[in-house]
Every structure is written in structure tokens, then in C-alpha cells.
Design a protein around this motif. Structure first.
Motif, PDB file in Angstrom:
ATOM      1  N   PRO A  38       0.784  38.948  16.161  1.00 62.53           N
ATOM      2  CA  PRO A  38      -0.768  38.462  16.344  1.00 62.53           C
ATOM      3  C   PRO A  38      -1.728  37.262  16.266  1.00 62.53           C
ATOM      4  O   PRO A  38      -2.443  36.973  17.342  1.00 62.53           O
ATOM      5  N   GLU A  39      -1.409  36.514  15.008  1.00 61.82           N
ATOM      6  CA  GLU A  39      -1.904  35.438  14.580  1.00 61.82           C
ATOM      7  C   GLU A  39      -1.598  33.881  15.587  1.00 61.82           C
ATOM      8  O   GLU A  39      -2.776  33.221  15.646  1.00 61.82           O
ATOM      9  N   ASP A  40      -0.619  34.472  16.025  1.00 67.09           N
ATOM     10  CA  ASP A  40       0.033  33.067  16.274  1.00 67.09           C
ATOM     11  C   ASP A  40       0.124  33.448  17.751  1.00 67.09           C
ATOM     12  O   ASP A  40       0.720  32.297  19.033  1.00 67.09           O
ATOM     13  N   ASN A  41      -0.499  34.139  18.333  1.00 64.54           N
ATOM     14  CA  ASN A  41      -0.266  34.382  19.558  1.00 64.54           C
ATOM     15  C   ASN A  41      -1.302  34.513  20.542  1.00 64.54           C
ATOM     16  O   ASN A  41      -2.666  34.355  20.087  1.00 64.54           O
ATOM     17  N   ALA A  42      -0.976  33.894  21.619  1.00 68.26           N
ATOM     18  CA  ALA A  42      -2.977  33.291  22.397  1.00 68.26           C
ATOM     19  C   ALA A  42      -3.389  33.952  23.199  1.00 68.26           C
ATOM     20  O   ALA A  42      -4.443  33.955  23.474  1.00 68.26           O
ATOM     21  N   ILE A  43      -2.758  35.745  22.927  1.00 67.61           N
ATOM     22  CA  ILE A  43      -4.052  37.203  24.017  1.00 67.61           C
ATOM     23  C   ILE A  43      -4.225  37.483  22.530  1.00 67.61           C
ATOM     24  O   ILE A  43      -4.224  37.759  21.574  1.00 67.61           O
ATOM     25  N   GLU A  44      -5.603  37.493  22.934  1.00 71.68           N
ATOM     26  CA  GLU A  44      -6.885  38.356  21.863  1.00 71.68           C
ATOM     27  C   GLU A  44      -6.606  39.312  21.757  1.00 71.68           C
ATOM     28  O   GLU A  44      -7.169  40.503  22.485  1.00 71.68           O
ATOM     29  N   ARG A  45      -6.074  39.675  20.427  1.00 76.18           N
ATOM     30  CA  ARG A  45      -5.600  41.435  19.885  1.00 76.18           C
ATOM     31  C   ARG A  45      -7.187  41.820  20.244  1.00 76.18           C
ATOM     32  O   ARG A  45      -7.784  41.178  19.081  1.00 76.18           O
ATOM     33  N   GLY A  46      -6.790  42.805  20.757  1.00 72.65           N
ATOM     34  CA  GLY A  46      -8.805  43.858  20.665  1.00 72.65           C
ATOM     35  C   GLY A  46      -9.306  43.736  22.131  1.00 72.65           C
ATOM     36  O   GLY A  46     -10.296  44.153  22.075  1.00 72.65           O
ATOM     37  N   ASN A  47      -9.162  42.269  22.645  1.00 73.45           N
ATOM     38  CA  ASN A  47     -10.180  41.999  24.054  1.00 73.45           C
ATOM     39  C   ASN A  47      -9.264  42.810  25.177  1.00 73.45           C
ATOM     40  O   ASN A  47      -8.257  41.615  25.872  1.00 73.45           O
ATOM     41  N   PRO A  48     -10.072  43.599  25.698  1.00 74.48           N
ATOM     42  CA  PRO A  48      -9.831  44.345  27.318  1.00 74.48           C
ATOM     43  C   PRO A  48      -9.032  43.329  28.107  1.00 74.48           C
ATOM     44  O   PRO A  48      -8.124  44.449  28.648  1.00 74.48           O
ATOM     45  N   GLU A  49      -9.762  41.936  28.200  1.00 77.53           N
ATOM     46  CA  GLU A  49      -9.605  41.209  29.782  1.00 77.53           C
ATOM     47  C   GLU A  49      -8.131  40.580  28.944  1.00 77.53           C
ATOM     48  O   GLU A  49      -7.667  39.901  29.474  1.00 77.53           O
ATOM     49  N   GLN A  50      -7.299  40.766  27.434  1.00 79.59           N
ATOM     50  CA  GLN A  50      -6.234  40.157  27.759  1.00 79.59           C
ATOM     51  C   GLN A  50      -5.589  40.790  27.203  1.00 79.59           C
ATOM     52  O   GLN A  50      -3.888  40.426  27.817  1.00 79.59           O
ATOM     53  N   ASP A  51      -5.836  41.684  26.101  1.00 75.30           N
ATOM     54  CA  ASP A  51      -4.598  42.971  25.794  1.00 75.30           C
ATOM     55  C   ASP A  51      -4.662  44.261  26.351  1.00 75.30           C
ATOM     56  O   ASP A  51      -6.166  44.824  26.626  1.00 75.30           O
ATOM     57  N   ALA A  52      -3.845  44.414  27.306  1.00 69.30           N
ATOM     58  CA  ALA A  52      -3.096  45.491  27.518  1.00 69.30           C
ATOM     59  C   ALA A  52      -3.921  46.692  27.445  1.00 69.30           C
ATOM     60  O   ALA A  52      -4.264  48.081  27.551  1.00 69.30           O
ATOM     61  N   TYR A  53      -2.877  46.923  25.892  1.00 69.72           N
ATOM     62  CA  TYR A  53      -3.193  48.209  25.266  1.00 69.72           C
ATOM     63  C   TYR A  53      -4.709  48.295  24.757  1.00 69.72           C
ATOM     64  O   TYR A  53      -5.059  49.895  24.887  1.00 69.72           O
ATOM     65  N   ALA A  54      -5.168  47.143  24.758  1.00 74.67           N
ATOM     66  CA  ALA A  54      -7.285  47.353  24.702  1.00 74.67           C
ATOM     67  C   ALA A  54      -7.551  47.664  25.602  1.00 74.67           C
ATOM     68  O   ALA A  54      -8.362  48.662  25.315  1.00 74.67           O
ATOM     69  N   PHE A  55      -6.965  47.198  26.625  1.00 73.80           N
ATOM     70  CA  PHE A  55      -8.125  48.165  27.585  1.00 73.80           C
ATOM     71  C   PHE A  55      -7.575  49.456  27.989  1.00 73.80           C
ATOM     72  O   PHE A  55      -8.735  50.396  28.374  1.00 73.80           O
ATOM     73  N   LEU A  56      -6.649  50.553  28.314  1.00 75.06           N
ATOM     74  CA  LEU A  56      -6.469  51.881  27.727  1.00 75.06           C
ATOM     75  C   LEU A  56      -7.321  52.100  26.505  1.00 75.06           C
ATOM     76  O   LEU A  56      -7.403  52.817  27.448  1.00 75.06           O
ATOM     77  N   CYS A  57      -7.821  52.006  25.194  1.00 73.63           N
ATOM     78  CA  CYS A  57      -8.269  52.573  24.369  1.00 73.63           C
ATOM     79  C   CYS A  57      -9.202  52.598  24.766  1.00 73.63           C
ATOM     80  O   CYS A  57     -10.097  52.851  24.518  1.00 73.63           O
ATOM     81  N   SER A  58      -9.649  51.236  25.612  1.00 76.80           N
ATOM     82  CA  SER A  58     -11.446  51.129  25.700  1.00 76.80           C
ATOM     83  C   SER A  58     -11.932  52.542  27.270  1.00 76.80           C
ATOM     84  O   SER A  58     -13.011  52.627  26.806  1.00 76.80           O
ATOM     85  N   CYS A  79       6.239  35.728  26.471  1.00 80.12           N
ATOM     86  CA  CYS A  79       6.132  37.413  25.642  1.00 80.12           C
ATOM     87  C   CYS A  79       4.285  37.476  26.199  1.00 80.12           C
ATOM     88  O   CYS A  79       3.710  38.456  26.592  1.00 80.12           O
ATOM     89  N   THR A  80       3.787  35.827  25.989  1.00 82.26           N
ATOM     90  CA  THR A  80       2.311  35.701  26.073  1.00 82.26           C
ATOM     91  C   THR A  80       2.428  35.859  27.376  1.00 82.26           C
ATOM     92  O   THR A  80       1.397  36.903  28.102  1.00 82.26           O
ATOM     93  N   SER A  81       3.432  34.668  28.458  1.00 85.06           N
ATOM     94  CA  SER A  81       3.443  34.796  29.255  1.00 85.06           C
ATOM     95  C   SER A  81       3.438  36.170  29.765  1.00 85.06           C
ATOM     96  O   SER A  81       2.620  37.271  31.394  1.00 85.06           O
ATOM     97  N   ASP A  82       4.086  36.929  29.641  1.00 87.60           N
ATOM     98  CA  ASP A  82       4.403  38.003  30.312  1.00 87.60           C
ATOM     99  C   ASP A  82       3.287  38.987  29.970  1.00 87.60           C
ATOM    100  O   ASP A  82       2.908  40.142  30.942  1.00 87.60           O
ATOM    101  N   PHE A  83       2.625  39.636  29.150  1.00 89.10           N
ATOM    102  CA  PHE A  83       1.879  40.723  28.803  1.00 89.10           C
ATOM    103  C   PHE A  83       0.386  40.585  29.459  1.00 89.10           C
ATOM    104  O   PHE A  83      -0.697  40.761  29.503  1.00 89.10           O
ATOM    105  N   GLN A  84       0.297  38.204  29.472  1.00 92.29           N
ATOM    106  CA  GLN A  84      -0.731  38.185  30.308  1.00 92.29           C
ATOM    107  C   GLN A  84      -0.970  39.013  32.109  1.00 92.29           C
ATOM    108  O   GLN A  84      -1.991  39.233  31.946  1.00 92.29           O
ATOM    109  N   LYS A  85      -0.231  38.842  32.703  1.00 93.44           N
ATOM    110  CA  LYS A  85       0.493  39.427  33.411  1.00 93.44           C
ATOM    111  C   LYS A  85       0.341  40.588  33.471  1.00 93.44           C
ATOM    112  O   LYS A  85      -0.361  41.511  34.852  1.00 93.44           O
ATOM    113  N   LEU A  86       0.492  41.556  33.291  1.00 95.59           N
ATOM    114  CA  LEU A  86       0.000  42.877  32.694  1.00 95.59           C
ATOM    115  C   LEU A  86      -1.278  43.232  32.733  1.00 95.59           C
ATOM    116  O   LEU A  86      -1.621  44.072  33.513  1.00 95.59           O
ATOM    117  N   ALA A  87      -2.143  42.036  32.333  1.00 93.57           N
ATOM    118  CA  ALA A  87      -3.189  42.535  31.339  1.00 93.57           C
ATOM    119  C   ALA A  87      -4.005  42.231  32.256  1.00 93.57           C
ATOM    120  O   ALA A  87      -4.595  42.623  32.990  1.00 93.57           O
TER     121      ALA A  87
END
Length: 212
Positions: free
Chosen positions: A120-140, A65-73
Motif C-alpha cells: 500500500p505504501e508504494d501504490n498510487a491508490i490511497e488506502r482507506g480513501n473511499p474515492e479511490q479504494d473500492a473496499y473502503a467505499f464498501l466499508c464506509s 493493479c493500480t489502473s484496474d483498481f482505479q477503474k473499479l473505484a
């Protein structure tokens, strides 16, 4: 290449094979039904070899999941410099759909296969960071569109608008994945369906253009 580098490359290749096999099996058979032995059998390795790389099925899912969501971001970062927030939302929708078309099994695992939630606490993706979190990018982008008065005043809930836009484009992709070969429907080209959905969403959210 020395022996140390060669061994490292071999480990990385085995790890990638494990991840690809696990993704395919989770999508085809469901997360709960797949065992570590089943993954080992798919790539013709012993279960011991799998456990050398991943302690359990959950940690394997976490890395997938971390790898795939990073690809999307990463797809979204290509459009981060677009000044117009509404155009950014539009292009994000297109990038999301392009990702799904290019990586259908990644998409199925990420958004269409039930599995335990990733903490989210165990994920390498920083939740809420638009550079890593695709949902945060959309929200921004949507927050900026709201704050600059581009959207109708009744559409002022960033999370609700973001989730509505997400649901719209996901619907097009999920329907295409599930039913695109169904002869019952006279399907229009996927790119036209994607564009139509995004246009409808943006037009419905945006303030009407003033007539001259």
C-alpha cells in the motif's frame, strides 16, 4: 499534432499494449511463469523496449493493479451520492459484478490470479480513501448502515460484514467465470443470480421490517 505530441502518443500506445499483453499472460499462465521476454514476444517487441517502460515484472504488475483498481473505484463513485447506506451497499454489489462482466480479464488478475501482494505504501491508490479504494467505499457504506441501526445488532463488525458481502458477490462472479459453460448445471441467468445473492445478503443483515 507536433512531433513531441506524436512521440508521446506512440509511447502511451506501446505502454498500453504492454499492459494488456501482460494482463492476458498473467491470467492465462500465472504471474510466476511469465517473463518480460514472454511479454515482449506477445506484442512482437524486443525485451529492451519493454524495459524502457517498466524496470521489472513487479513494477508492471504494480501499474496494472493500480489502473484496474482505479477503474473499479470509479464504478463505485457513480453511486456515492445515494443517501440510503443499505441501498448503497446493494448498488455497490451490482456495480462490482457489472465491472467483472465488462472486464473479465481485469477481474481475473485482480481477484483470481495469485501474485505478489502490492505494498500500500508504494501504490498510487490511497488506502482507506473511499474515492479511490473500492473496499473502503464498501466499508464506509456498511459502517453507516450499522451506525444508523439498519442492520441486526449482532452484525456490528464493519470489516467482517464487508468481507462477507464481498465474498458473496465474488462467489457468484468467480463461479460464473469458471463454470458458466458447464452443461452439468442448469444455470439461471447471471443477472438473476447476482440479484438473488445480494438480496440474500442484505436481507440476512437487515433488521426485520415491522409489520403494520
Amino acid at each position: 499534432m507536433g512531433p513531441t505530441e506524436r512521440r508521446q502518443r506512440e509511447r502511451e500506445e506501446v505502454r498500453a499494449r504492454i499492459l494488456d499483453a501482460a494482463r492476458d499472460l498473467f491470467v492465462a499462465e500465472g504471474f510466476d511463469a511469465v517473463t518480460m521476454r514472454r511479454i515482449a514476444d506477445r506484442i512482437e517487441y524486443s525485451p529492451t523496449a519493454i524495459y524502457f517502460h517498466f524496470k521489472d515484472k513487479e513494477s508492471l504488475l504494480q501499474e496494472l493493479c493500480t489502473s484496474d483498481f482505479q477503474k473499479l473505484a470509479a464504478q463505485f463513485l457513480k453511486i456515492a451520492r445515494i443517501d440510503d447506506p443499505v441501498e448503497r451497499v446493494r448498488r455497490a454489489g451490482i456495480a462490482y459484478c457489472d465491472f467483472a462482466v465488462e472486464h473479465p480479464n481485469h477481474y481475473r488478475l485482480m481477484f483470481m490470479t495469485p501474485h505478489p501482494p502490492i505494498d500500500p505504501e508504494d501504490n498510487a491508490i490511497e488506502r482507506g480513501n473511499p474515492e479511490q479504494d473500492a473496499y473502503a467505499f464498501l466499508c464506509s457504506a456498511i459502517r453507516e448502515a450499522i451506525e444508523t441501526g439498519r442492520f441486526r445488532p449482532e452484525h456490528d463488525d464493519v470489516e467482517l460484514v464487508s468481507q462477507t458481502v464481498w465474498a458473496g458477490v465474488h462467489g457468484v462472479i468467480a463461479l460464473n467465470i469458471a463454470k458458466h459453460t458447464d452443461p452439468w448445471v442448469d444455470w439461471r441467468p447471471l443477472k438473476k443470480r447476482i440479484k438473488s445473492m445480494i438480496d440474500v445478503l442484505i436481507d440476512g443483515l437487515s433488521k426485520p421490517k415491522r409489520s403494520r
